[in-house]
Design an enzyme around this catalytic site. Sequence first.
Site, mmCIF file in Angstrom:
data_model
loop_
_atom_site.group_PDB
_atom_site.id
_atom_site.type_symbol
_atom_site.label_atom_id
_atom_site.label_comp_id
_atom_site.label_asym_id
_atom_site.label_seq_id
_atom_site.Cartn_x
_atom_site.Cartn_y
_atom_site.Cartn_z
ATOM 1 N N GLY A 159 0.793 -1.224 0.000
ATOM 2 C CA GLY A 159 0.000 0.000 0.000
ATOM 3 C C GLY A 159 0.827 1.276 0.000
ATOM 4 O O GLY A 159 0.487 2.247 -0.680
ATOM 5 N N CYS A 211 25.008 2.101 2.386
ATOM 6 C CA CYS A 211 25.571 2.605 3.643
ATOM 7 C C CYS A 211 24.473 2.915 4.648
ATOM 8 O O CYS A 211 24.628 2.706 5.838
ATOM 9 C CB CYS A 211 26.394 3.861 3.392
ATOM 10 S SG CYS A 211 27.729 3.588 2.237
#
Length: 394
Positions: free
Chosen positions: A199, A323
């Site tokens: 959703g 990262c």
Amino acid sequence: MIYADNAATTKMCPAAVDTMTRLLSEAWGNPSSLYGFGQKAKEVLEDAREKVAAVIGAGPREILFTSGGSEADNQAILSAAALGRQKGKMHIVSSAFEHHAVLHTLKKLEKEGFEVTLLDVHEDGLIRVPEVEEAIREDTCLVTIMYANNEIGTIQPIREIGAVCRKKNVLFHTDAVQAVGHISIDVDRDNIDMLSASGHKFHGPKGTGFLYARKGVLLTNLIEGGAQERGKRAGTENVPGIAAMAAALDEAVANMERNTAHQRAMRDRLIAGLRKIPHSALNGDETSRLPGNVNFCFEGIEGESLLLLLDDKGIAASSGSACTSGSLDPSHVLLAIGRVHDVAHGSLRLSIDEEITEEEVDYLISSITEVVEYLRSFSPIWRDLMAGKKEFIL
Ligand SMILES: *Cc1c(COP(=O)(O)O)cnc(C)c1O
């Protein structure tokens, strides 16, 4: 502020917010209860199921509501694996650039004795249909290939892959989280047996999603308990959230043509503008691409620094390097399409929505051009490249 990270999550649309807030007080009953309060909630739930099913050309009994895309991916893959195990078929075909909800589930199955073939994704970010066919064996129980990639936006030849699976009599699942509500999908036309959606990737609420499973495909429970969702997913349903997801999807589909035409135009303007930055390259095929996805690599810089400086300019985007998720490895998707580590580290994903304006796109182009130049001005890698001590790749 310009929000260009819609592949990560989207803002809820007014229709979804209205539906959800209204139903929090109007449909708070337990849909499993037989009295009026429960039956009202049940009606809302089944209405949402019909809406969602209609959007992908499925029947309402083929839709199972989940907590999102990750859960749907897990359940689809583990269900196919359970069916495969019963028949002694313990081989699965997938691709190297799937979402981690798929890849990590496959890893788990490998530890349980399944064999997984991860297909190569070519430089253009597309799977080749004949390679899917070649990878399917006598003992293959599932092919799972994503509809559209969440990083580079490439749209896979799903209909053709589905046709191959049908011919070979193998179950076909697709993670369509980036595609549902954005491009046209039909489970019959596309030969899909199972499909995952979420959703919050189409302006609905987080914590909502669904799994489509074609009639006759036996699902395995991830959650045991009550008999909700035809006994396949226990737990009292998030009725307001589910209805809000259906409202968002309805709205997305009703406006799809207009929205995507605008997004495509803005996407192409953005691509043309960013291409003027020297030693840059678009990641992924230009045409078989989600209307809102732009993904670039810029040589000689770090994607993370780029993001931080763009944030200072009021721009929210994403980098392919992982990262942010606590790993120093560059994106597995960019590596899968053949980008080398150094280049993959300098990546930027912009995922725009239908509300973006031309002025905003131009601001994105000028800001990114400026920040890339600035970062290169003190990058040791860039200095080596300019001095000829290192060869340019892009
Ligand atoms: C976001 C995403 C998911 C995970 O969906 P959630 O609803 O956040 O669990 C899975 N696959 C793809 C391709 C996605 O983009």
